[in-house]
Design a protein around this motif. Structure first.
Motif, short mmCIF file in Angstrom:
data_model
loop_
_atom_site.label_atom_id
_atom_site.label_comp_id
_atom_site.label_asym_id
_atom_site.label_seq_id
_atom_site.Cartn_x
_atom_site.Cartn_y
_atom_site.Cartn_z
N PHE A 13 0.92 -2.06 0.33
CA PHE A 13 0.32 0.27 0.01
C PHE A 13 0.82 0.84 0.12
CE2 PHE A 13 -3.77 2.51 1.72
CZ PHE A 13 -4.39 1.90 1.03
N ASP A 14 0.56 2.09 -0.86
CA ASP A 14 1.21 4.02 -0.58
C ASP A 14 0.45 4.46 0.60
OD1 ASP A 14 2.82 5.92 -1.23
OD2 ASP A 14 2.14 6.19 -3.20
N TRP A 15 1.38 4.24 1.53
CA TRP A 15 0.47 4.99 3.02
C TRP A 15 0.52 6.20 2.72
CZ3 TRP A 15 -2.43 2.18 5.76
CH2 TRP A 15 -2.85 1.09 5.10
N SER A 16 1.90 6.81 2.19
CA SER A 16 2.74 8.48 2.13
C SER A 16 1.05 8.93 1.35
CB SER A 16 3.88 8.70 1.50
OG SER A 16 4.14 9.80 1.47
N ALA A 17 0.36 8.15 0.49
CA ALA A 17 0.04 8.95 -0.57
C ALA A 17 -1.51 9.39 -0.17
CB ALA A 17 -0.15 8.19 -1.67
N GLN A 18 -2.15 8.31 1.63
CA GLN A 18 -3.44 9.11 2.48
C GLN A 18 -2.59 10.03 2.82
OE1 GLN A 18 -5.39 6.24 0.98
NE2 GLN A 18 -3.99 5.40 0.24
N LEU A 19 -1.78 10.64 3.11
CA LEU A 19 -1.75 11.21 4.40
C LEU A 19 -2.56 12.61 3.28
CD1 LEU A 19 1.43 11.63 5.13
CD2 LEU A 19 -0.03 11.29 6.78
N GLY A 20 -3.62 12.83 3.70
CA GLY A 20 -4.31 14.37 3.69
C GLY A 20 -5.63 13.82 3.26
N ALA A 110 -6.96 12.41 12.13
CA ALA A 110 -6.66 13.44 11.09
C ALA A 110 -7.08 15.08 11.66
CB ALA A 110 -8.11 12.35 10.58
N TYR A 111 -7.05 15.72 11.04
CA TYR A 111 -7.58 16.76 11.44
C TYR A 111 -8.64 17.10 10.22
CZ TYR A 111 -7.74 22.19 12.26
OH TYR A 111 -8.66 23.36 12.11
N GLU A 112 -10.06 17.72 10.79
CA GLU A 112 -10.77 18.37 10.34
C GLU A 112 -10.74 17.60 9.22
OE1 GLU A 112 -10.28 22.32 8.72
OE2 GLU A 112 -10.98 22.99 10.51
N ASP A 113 -10.84 15.65 9.34
CA ASP A 113 -11.20 14.83 7.97
C ASP A 113 -10.66 14.62 7.53
OD1 ASP A 113 -12.61 12.64 7.92
OD2 ASP A 113 -13.85 13.31 6.05
N ARG A 114 -8.91 15.61 7.83
CA ARG A 114 -8.22 15.16 6.49
C ARG A 114 -6.39 14.53 7.44
NH1 ARG A 114 -11.55 14.88 3.70
NH2 ARG A 114 -11.30 16.30 1.96
N LEU A 115 -6.66 13.13 6.79
CA LEU A 115 -5.05 12.47 7.64
C LEU A 115 -4.06 13.43 7.77
CD1 LEU A 115 -5.72 9.03 6.19
CD2 LEU A 115 -6.30 9.49 9.01
N VAL A 116 -3.54 13.51 9.21
CA VAL A 116 -2.46 13.80 8.98
C VAL A 116 -0.96 12.77 9.98
CG1 VAL A 116 -3.10 16.27 9.77
CG2 VAL A 116 -2.27 14.62 11.67
N ARG A 117 -1.57 11.98 9.91
CA ARG A 117 -0.23 11.04 10.65
C ARG A 117 -1.00 9.62 10.16
NH1 ARG A 117 3.07 11.58 15.96
NH2 ARG A 117 3.99 13.59 15.13
N PRO A 241 8.76 17.65 3.80
CA PRO A 241 7.43 17.42 5.38
C PRO A 241 6.42 16.98 5.21
CG PRO A 241 9.33 19.55 4.63
CD PRO A 241 9.82 18.75 3.84
N SER A 242 6.18 17.70 3.98
CA SER A 242 4.52 16.48 3.91
C SER A 242 4.67 15.35 4.20
CB SER A 242 3.86 17.86 2.39
OG SER A 242 4.58 17.70 1.13
N ARG A 243 5.67 15.02 3.41
CA ARG A 243 6.08 13.19 2.63
C ARG A 243 6.55 12.53 4.29
NH1 ARG A 243 1.42 14.32 2.18
NH2 ARG A 243 0.29 13.97 0.21
N ALA A 277 1.07 19.52 8.20
CA ALA A 277 -1.10 19.51 8.11
C ALA A 277 -1.00 19.63 9.89
CB ALA A 277 -1.05 19.05 7.33
N GLU A 278 0.10 19.17 10.48
CA GLU A 278 -0.38 18.80 12.23
C GLU A 278 0.03 19.45 12.97
OE1 GLU A 278 1.11 14.44 13.04
OE2 GLU A 278 2.55 15.73 14.01
#
Length: 322
Positions: A13-20, A110-117, A241-243, A277-278
């Motif tokens: 799975f491309d976990w990094s791509a799930q951020l956001g 997630a913050y405001e329904d967007r994954l940060v970690r 830093p965002s990934r 984002a975090e």
């Protein structure tokens, strides 16, 4: 009720791509390979005094220098306010926890329904099953049985994913070893570059990456109980830093006459963070958290003032200082 195997998903799975993306999107992408449950998020606010400040950390933002000791049977320190169970729960931060087959457990925020970690712990169960809970009976209040998850045994076989990941890390040649394992003569502390705007945040996160055998049950399961030596390889990718990501792998060592050789490489955990984002999430919830802390500080100030006034009154009665 055996859970569906999901090793291929956890590994490829491309976990990094799930951020956001949203937790619901992550759950959909995992499909039947993952079992997920969403929940809230709480920040501990155990100790507060007049010097308490807030940082830009989402998970541990309350910094209280010199918290007092818990006094049993004596007068508590009026300048420190302590409640062990006190927490702050921002409504805009949520969590999601998933299990993937016999291989991994995911904990994401997630913050405001967007994954940060997103954090993966590789459990490597020989078997993972849902079983009806017996100890507490049916605590759900419904007709459905209370189900608990059991991870039995540990699969210590090196998988294709472990080998491929190690080769990728080796090619980048920026890894190091955690000395808290069983280091050999040539092991070294991981010393990747951590500087700039997110350097402090990276150093905080590294405490989650280190492979402490005795502090993490899910990791200690991977170390055979027969005294076989091991070490923990650590790799960090922080160019974006965002990934931001980190990987910890156990290397189980085969004893040799002069040098030990690696018998098995096992992925222990992986961590993916959108650092900007975090931090934005931490700053967004800060005003509400500051209001809570300020209210506690006001209570401390009133308590101290009341104590001082009582001491002055006693002194006046006794004629102290006259």
């Amino acid at each position: 009720m055996a859970l569906m195997p999901g090793t291929a998903v956890a590994e490829a799975f491309d976990w990094s791509a799930q951020l956001g993306k949203s937790p619901a999107t992550l759950q959909t992408a995992l499909g039947q390979s993952g079992r997920c449950a969403t929940g809230g998020f709480s920040i501990p606010v155990r100790w507060v005094n007049k010097d308490t400040t807030l940082s830009d950390s989402l998970f541990d933002p309350v910094e209280t220098p010199g918290p007092g000791a818990i006094i049993i049977g004596g007068e508590p320190d009026p300048t420190n306010d302590h409640e062990d169970e006190r927490t702050f729960s921002p409504s805009k931060v949520t969590s999601i926890r998933c299990t993937i087959g016999q291989e991994a457990t995911i904990e994401a925020f997630a913050y405001e329904d967007r994954l940060v970690r997103i954090k993966l712990n590789f459990d490597r169960c020989d078997s993972r099953e849902l079983r009806e809970g017996k100890l507490f009976g049916n605590i759900t209040g419904s007709d459905k049985p209370f189900m608990v998850e059991r991870c039995d045994g540990v699969d210590l076989k090196e998988k294709d994913f472990d080998t491929a990941l190690y080769q990728s890390i080796k090619a980048r040649n920026k890894y190091g070893y955690d000395r808290e394992g069983s280091p050999g003569m040539l092991d070294f502390q991981w010393s990747g570059d951590m500087y700039g705007e997110y350097g402090q945040a990276e150093r905080r996160v590294m405490w989650e990456v280190l492979c402490y055998r005795h502090s993490r049950n899910e990791l200690s399961r991977m170390i055979p109980p027969d005294g076989m030596t091991y070490r923990c390889l650590i790799d960090v990718e922080n160019a974006d830093p965002s990934r931001w990501s980190a990987t910890a792998m156990y290397e189980i060592l085969r004893p040799g006459m002069i040098f030990d050789s690696v018998a098995t490489r096992l992925t222990a955990m992986r961590l993916f963070i959108d650092m900007p984002a975090e931090r934005a999430a931490a700053l967004a919830i800060r005003p509400e958290l500051q209001t809570m802390v300020d209210a506690i500080k006001s209570k401390i100030a009133a308590r101290v003032k009341d104590g001082d006034e009582k001491e002055d009154a006693v002194s006046n009665i006794l004629g102290v200082g006259n």
